[in-house]
Design a protein around this motif. Structure first.
Motif, PDB file in Angstrom:
ATOM      1  N   VAL A  33      -9.769  -1.194  -0.852  1.00 12.79           N
ATOM      2  CA  VAL A  33      -8.684  -1.959  -1.527  1.00 12.79           C
ATOM      3  C   VAL A  33      -8.665  -3.167  -0.611  1.00 12.79           C
ATOM      4  O   VAL A  33      -8.555  -2.872   0.739  1.00 12.79           O
ATOM      5  CB  VAL A  33      -7.394  -1.120  -1.763  1.00 12.79           C
ATOM      6  CG1 VAL A  33      -6.265  -1.958  -2.184  1.00 12.79           C
ATOM      7  CG2 VAL A  33      -7.706   0.044  -2.858  1.00 12.79           C
ATOM      8  N   ASP A  34      -8.314  -4.311  -1.023  1.00 11.75           N
ATOM      9  CA  ASP A  34      -8.136  -5.537  -0.479  1.00 11.75           C
ATOM     10  C   ASP A  34      -6.961  -5.388   0.739  1.00 11.75           C
ATOM     11  O   ASP A  34      -5.656  -4.972   0.244  1.00 11.75           O
ATOM     12  CB  ASP A  34      -7.967  -6.916  -0.992  1.00 11.75           C
ATOM     13  CG  ASP A  34      -7.830  -8.257  -0.712  1.00 11.75           C
ATOM     14  OD1 ASP A  34      -7.760  -8.110   0.698  1.00 11.75           O
ATOM     15  OD2 ASP A  34      -7.938  -9.049  -1.181  1.00 11.75           O
ATOM     16  N   LYS A  35      -7.337  -5.566   1.918  1.00 15.66           N
ATOM     17  CA  LYS A  35      -6.141  -5.155   2.797  1.00 15.66           C
ATOM     18  C   LYS A  35      -5.029  -6.276   2.916  1.00 15.66           C
ATOM     19  O   LYS A  35      -3.892  -6.038   3.123  1.00 15.66           O
ATOM     20  CB  LYS A  35      -6.667  -5.505   4.308  1.00 15.66           C
ATOM     21  CG  LYS A  35      -7.691  -4.311   4.647  1.00 15.66           C
ATOM     22  CD  LYS A  35      -7.219  -3.027   4.536  1.00 15.66           C
ATOM     23  CE  LYS A  35      -8.407  -2.024   5.049  1.00 15.66           C
ATOM     24  NZ  LYS A  35      -9.470  -2.009   4.098  1.00 15.66           N
ATOM     25  N   ALA A  60       0.674  -7.787   1.797  1.00 14.93           N
ATOM     26  CA  ALA A  60       1.629  -8.532   0.919  1.00 14.93           C
ATOM     27  C   ALA A  60       2.862  -7.234   0.645  1.00 14.93           C
ATOM     28  O   ALA A  60       4.035  -7.704   0.501  1.00 14.93           O
ATOM     29  CB  ALA A  60       1.005  -8.998  -0.175  1.00 14.93           C
ATOM     30  N   ALA A  61       2.332  -6.180   0.211  1.00 14.52           N
ATOM     31  CA  ALA A  61       3.249  -5.084  -0.273  1.00 14.52           C
ATOM     32  C   ALA A  61       4.185  -4.825   0.634  1.00 14.52           C
ATOM     33  O   ALA A  61       5.441  -4.656   0.562  1.00 14.52           O
ATOM     34  CB  ALA A  61       2.681  -3.842  -0.539  1.00 14.52           C
ATOM     35  N   ASN A  62       3.670  -4.704   2.038  1.00 10.68           N
ATOM     36  CA  ASN A  62       4.402  -4.381   3.242  1.00 10.68           C
ATOM     37  C   ASN A  62       5.428  -5.331   3.402  1.00 10.68           C
ATOM     38  O   ASN A  62       6.672  -5.276   3.958  1.00 10.68           O
ATOM     39  CB  ASN A  62       3.645  -4.259   4.331  1.00 10.68           C
ATOM     40  CG  ASN A  62       2.973  -2.676   4.618  1.00 10.68           C
ATOM     41  OD1 ASN A  62       3.801  -1.842   4.253  1.00 10.68           O
ATOM     42  ND2 ASN A  62       1.813  -2.691   4.975  1.00 10.68           N
ATOM     43  N   PRO A  68      -4.039   2.018  -8.101  1.00 15.61           N
ATOM     44  CA  PRO A  68      -4.224   1.265  -9.113  1.00 15.61           C
ATOM     45  C   PRO A  68      -5.530   0.248  -8.788  1.00 15.61           C
ATOM     46  O   PRO A  68      -6.286   0.296  -9.605  1.00 15.61           O
ATOM     47  CB  PRO A  68      -2.969   0.315  -9.475  1.00 15.61           C
ATOM     48  CG  PRO A  68      -1.901   1.396  -9.217  1.00 15.61           C
ATOM     49  CD  PRO A  68      -2.442   2.049  -7.906  1.00 15.61           C
ATOM     50  N   GLU A  69      -5.469  -0.229  -7.878  1.00 10.03           N
ATOM     51  CA  GLU A  69      -6.698  -1.015  -7.224  1.00 10.03           C
ATOM     52  C   GLU A  69      -7.808  -0.542  -7.291  1.00 10.03           C
ATOM     53  O   GLU A  69      -9.037  -0.993  -7.237  1.00 10.03           O
ATOM     54  CB  GLU A  69      -6.144  -1.788  -6.001  1.00 10.03           C
ATOM     55  CG  GLU A  69      -5.139  -2.855  -6.174  1.00 10.03           C
ATOM     56  CD  GLU A  69      -5.553  -4.141  -7.169  1.00 10.03           C
ATOM     57  OE1 GLU A  69      -6.391  -4.466  -7.057  1.00 10.03           O
ATOM     58  OE2 GLU A  69      -4.535  -4.313  -7.995  1.00 10.03           O
TER      59      GLU A  69
END
Length: 485
Positions: free
Chosen positions: A115-117, A122-124, A140-141
């Motif tokens: 999964v793209d770091k 961004a979520a953090n 999901p990703e």
């Protein structure tokens, strides 16, 4: 006949689906949890978290490194605790699930790692919690890779399920090998193979569909149907167990002729004594005694006294003989020579590899004048007990049921009677036959503490009936089955 075989294929197909579905569901749920934990604890500075990662990772790697057939045997105690028995279709689910779970856990860890770091950062930055990151970002990703992994796991379990037959688990693998390949029934052999291919293709095609669709509605519908069917199966099994208390479970070593003999004894027991006999077949000579000693079956019919004595000495089983069945004289066979006088120097000889039949085969070769054994050698004899080998024979121990398949690769073979039909042979064609006063009479064995069970006495009477004797003489012509009672 055709209807019976089609029914067997249908039942075996459902048994495979039942085993694989439940094992896959457990593996995916457990594997997702474990894979996420391994991912989250990877490369953490906290010593306790790093230790957790290393311990869990070590356990996962150990489980993945053990061949399934060995894992199945090692997990007997755990299987017994979870489902109350080590035999049958339901019991096979436990080792299947435990074998697949660490495999899917590693695939989950790998999938999440892709999964793209940037998405995680961004979520953090938006203040997402750990659970939100897991369920809204990571899973999901990683959906496509997770579905591909689930497909791969399911297909792998279909292959593993083929080994369920050694513990009476049923399924297409069991039907294809034991009743198809071993018994020369090509309809069941090729029918089972075709159905296995169909199942794998359906799994792969459906997996490909799920990776390309945004909604997983069909997956939940299919899972719901299979859950209901599995619950119905479990409920039916429980219902059957409570319906009739006048029942015993008897194990035997799988072969076409023995199955027919056991089914005749089962029929006589029902018709003449009102006794219900549940039959369980095993694909390995060591398993029926283990199952009997553990209380999974009430009796077994497959062995002679020396074999039982050896098992009691080796494993400490509390088992005893309660009745005799037949003497099945073993013989020396060949498709390359017509007489023992034609045995060439350096000839290859196949013998059974289980301890007592191996010694028994060596005794037969000695009686035939092909080798000499130590003076006091008995059924315990091994290759090291050979004192003279004038023909320089290359003696090759093989699994008993595989010897008929290798007749063309050896000059001589000592074959158990159960497997003669597989090679299209009868005892009359043997170059040398074991003496009819052989001490290797097959016996009915029970647990020591079950000697006074009246149901078992009824089973002995059913087995030693004229109907069973007549059928055995038909199935084993030329005195290949001699009543020992």
């Amino acid at each position: 006949m055709l209807q019976s075989m089609l029914s067997s294929l249908a039942l075996a197909t459902w048994q495979t689906i039942y085993m694989v579905f439940i094992a896959t569901a457990i593996a995916i749920i457990g594997g997702l949890i474990l894979g996420v934990l391994l991912y989250l604890s990877h490369n953490k500075q906290n010593l306790s978290i790093r230790l957790f990662n290393q311990v869990i990772g070590f356990i996962v790697n150990i489980t993945r490194s053990i061949p399934y057939i060995i894992l199945l045997i090692l997990l007997y105690p755990i299987t017994k605790i979870i489902v109350g028995t080590t035999i049958g279709t339901t019991a096979s689910i436990v080792p299947l699930a435990i074998a697949a779970l660490p495999f899917y856990a590693r695939l989950t860890e790998s999938a999440i790692s892709e999964v793209d770091k940037g998405l995680i950062e961004a979520a953090n930055a938006m203040g997402a919690t750990k659970l939100q990151i897991i369920f809204k970002v990571l899973l999901p990703e990683a959906k496509t890779l997770l579905v591909d992994s689930a497909t791969l796991t399911t297909i792998g379990l279909i292959g593993y399920s083929a080994m369920a037959g050694i513990v009476g688990g049923g399924g297409l693998g069991d039907l294809t090998y034991f009743q198809g390949y071993n018994n020369g029934n090509y309809f069941l052999l090729y029918g089972g193979v075709i159905l296995l291919i169909v199942l794998v293709q359906l799994c792969q095609s459906y997996g490909n569909y799920l990776t390309n669709t945004k909604k997983l509605t069909s997956m939940w519908v299919l899972a719901g149907i299979l859950v209901l069917a599995s619950i119905a199966q479990i409920g039916y099994n429980a219902y059957q167990d409570t319906q009739n208390k006048n029942i015993i479970t008897v194990g035997y070593a799988q072969s076409s002729e023995q199955q027919k003999v056991m089914e005749m004894a089962q029929q006589v027991a029902k018709n003449e004594y009102g006794l219900n006999v549940k039959l369980v077949s095993f694909g390995d000579y060591n398993l029926p005694n283990r199952a009997l000693n553990n209380g999974d079956i009430d009796a077994n019919v497959f062995q002679h006294i020396p074999f039982l004595e050896n098992q009691i000495k080796e494993f400490g089983y509390k088992l005893t003989e309660i009745g005799k069945t037949f003497i099945y004289p073993m013989g020396v066979f060949s498709i390359k020579i017509n007489s023992l006088k034609e045995v060439p120097m350096g000839a290859k000889v196949a013998i059974p590899n289980d301890p007592t039949n191996r010694g028994r085969a060596l005794m037969i070769l000695a009686d035939a004048g092909l080798i000499q054994l130590k003076t006091r050698a008995s059924w315990k004899a091994t290759l090291s007990d050979i004192t003279d080998n004038p023909y320089k024979l290359q003696i090759i121990p093989l699994q008993a049921d595989q010897i008929p398949n290798n007749l063309s690769s050896v000059t001589l073979a000592v074959i158990n009677n159960d497997f003669l039909p597989k090679a299209n042979l009868t005892l009359k064609q043997a170059l040398f036959v074991e003496s009819k006063d052989s001490p290797f009479a097959n016996i009915i064995v029970i647990r020591d503490n079950n000697k006074n069970n009246p149901l078992l006495r009824k089973f002995i009477q059913a087995y030693q009936s004229p109907q069973v004797k007549k059928l055995a003489e038909k199935l084993y012509p030329d005195d290949a089955a001699i009543p020992a009672w």
